[in-house]
Design a protein around this motif. Structure first.
Motif, PDB file in Angstrom:
ATOM      1  N   ILE A 283      -4.218  -0.681  -3.586  1.00 29.47           N
ATOM      2  CA  ILE A 283      -4.918   0.236  -2.838  1.00 29.47           C
ATOM      3  C   ILE A 283      -5.766  -0.103  -2.916  1.00 29.47           C
ATOM      4  O   ILE A 283      -7.296   0.317  -1.957  1.00 29.47           O
TER       5      ILE A 283
ATOM      6  N   PHE B 289       1.643   9.580  -6.026  1.00 27.38           N
ATOM      7  CA  PHE B 289       1.745  10.691  -6.151  1.00 27.38           C
ATOM      8  C   PHE B 289       2.925  11.257  -7.546  1.00 27.38           C
ATOM      9  O   PHE B 289       3.294  12.333  -7.740  1.00 27.38           O
TER      10      PHE B 289
ATOM     11  N   LEU C 128       0.885   4.052  -3.012  1.00 19.58           N
ATOM     12  CA  LEU C 128       0.936   5.391  -2.408  1.00 19.58           C
ATOM     13  C   LEU C 128       1.847   6.394  -3.173  1.00 19.58           C
ATOM     14  O   LEU C 128       1.282   7.189  -3.694  1.00 19.58           O
ATOM     15  N   SER C 129       3.042   6.191  -3.055  1.00 18.01           N
ATOM     16  CA  SER C 129       3.898   6.752  -3.254  1.00 18.01           C
ATOM     17  C   SER C 129       4.009   6.079  -5.009  1.00 18.01           C
ATOM     18  O   SER C 129       4.488   7.723  -5.162  1.00 18.01           O
TER      19      SER C 129
ATOM     20  N   VAL D  99       0.890  -1.097   0.032  1.00 20.51           N
ATOM     21  CA  VAL D  99       0.138   0.273  -0.045  1.00 20.51           C
ATOM     22  C   VAL D  99       0.436   0.856   0.744  1.00 20.51           C
ATOM     23  O   VAL D  99       0.620   1.868  -0.950  1.00 20.51           O
TER      24      VAL D  99
END
Length: 222
Positions: free
Chosen positions: A183, A21, A17-18, A13
């Motif tokens: 995710i 981004f 998320l990185s 996860v």
């Protein structure tokens, strides 16, 4: 951080998320670079804003650097953990039967992209830091376009950028969809995510390649 490293789900996860981004950052970065194709003044204005705005310089830029470092470190950790988890050894492993070549070699494309990022930092970020904080030179809002064209005046550097963005495209073809899956994105949107991922993985790197080639060939005509 120790909690992230101790759970395989949390690691995935965090990695996703990185990645999301950085996907957003690439879109913003390309939008600024594309202005160099249409207007020298627009590129200078956009670059000057990005380079002098306090929120971007002292909040967003450190977050970006952390995000880049975190993404690559987490990628290496996941690769090591995955290899450690393969307790059962096979005499012949037909990995292609269950996964694409790109998904099985993300670590290698990631290393190549990391090498490119080092070149990119040397080309643009370090000179910027030197200009503003080491030599403390007067700010010139019109210098950015000239600096961009200077960097893209050498064929070997343009070639390195083109190769790097081709590898980025391959990396994104798997990484985009994988980030959404990690995710827990609803499966009913899988087809849509795949399509969007393919478009993004082609259009974004192609945009950066276009910027490099355009600024190289435009100088040959002068």
């Amino acid at each position: 951080m120790s909690g992230i490293l101790s759970s395989s789900i949390a690691r995935k996860v965090a990695m996703a998320l990185s990645a999301l981004f950085l996907i957003i950052f690439l879109l913003i970065h390309l939008s600024v670079n594309l202005t160099s194709l249409f207007s020298e003044d627009a590129f200078n204005e956009a670059s000057h804003f990005m380079g002098t705005n306090s929120l971007i310089q002292y909040v967003m830029q450190p977050i970006l650097i952390f995000g880049v470092v975190f993404h690559f470190v987490m990628g290496f950790i996941l690769e090591l953990k995955n290899r450690e988890a393969r307790n059962v050894k096979y005499f012949k492993n037909n990995g292609a039967a269950n996964a694409t070549w790109m998904s099985r070699n993300m670590i290698y494309s990631g290393l190549a992209i990391l090498a490119f990022l080092v070149l990119h930092f040397i080309d643009f970020w370090i000179p910027e830091i030197n200009h503003k904080y080491i030599e403390v030179l007067p700010e010139n809002p019109t210098r950015y376009f000239v600096e961009l064209q200077h960097k893209f005046s050498e064929p070997w550097r343009v070639g390195a950028y083109v190769i790097a963005f081709v590898l980025l495209a391959l990396h994104l073809l798997h990484g985009f969809q994988s980030a959404f899956q990690s995710i827990g994105f609803n499966n009913r949107y899988t087809k849509c995510v795949k399509t969007l991922g393919k478009i993004y993985a082609i259009v974004i790197p192609l945009g950066f390649i276009t910027v490099a080639l355009y600024n190289y060939f435009s100088q040959l005509n002068h």
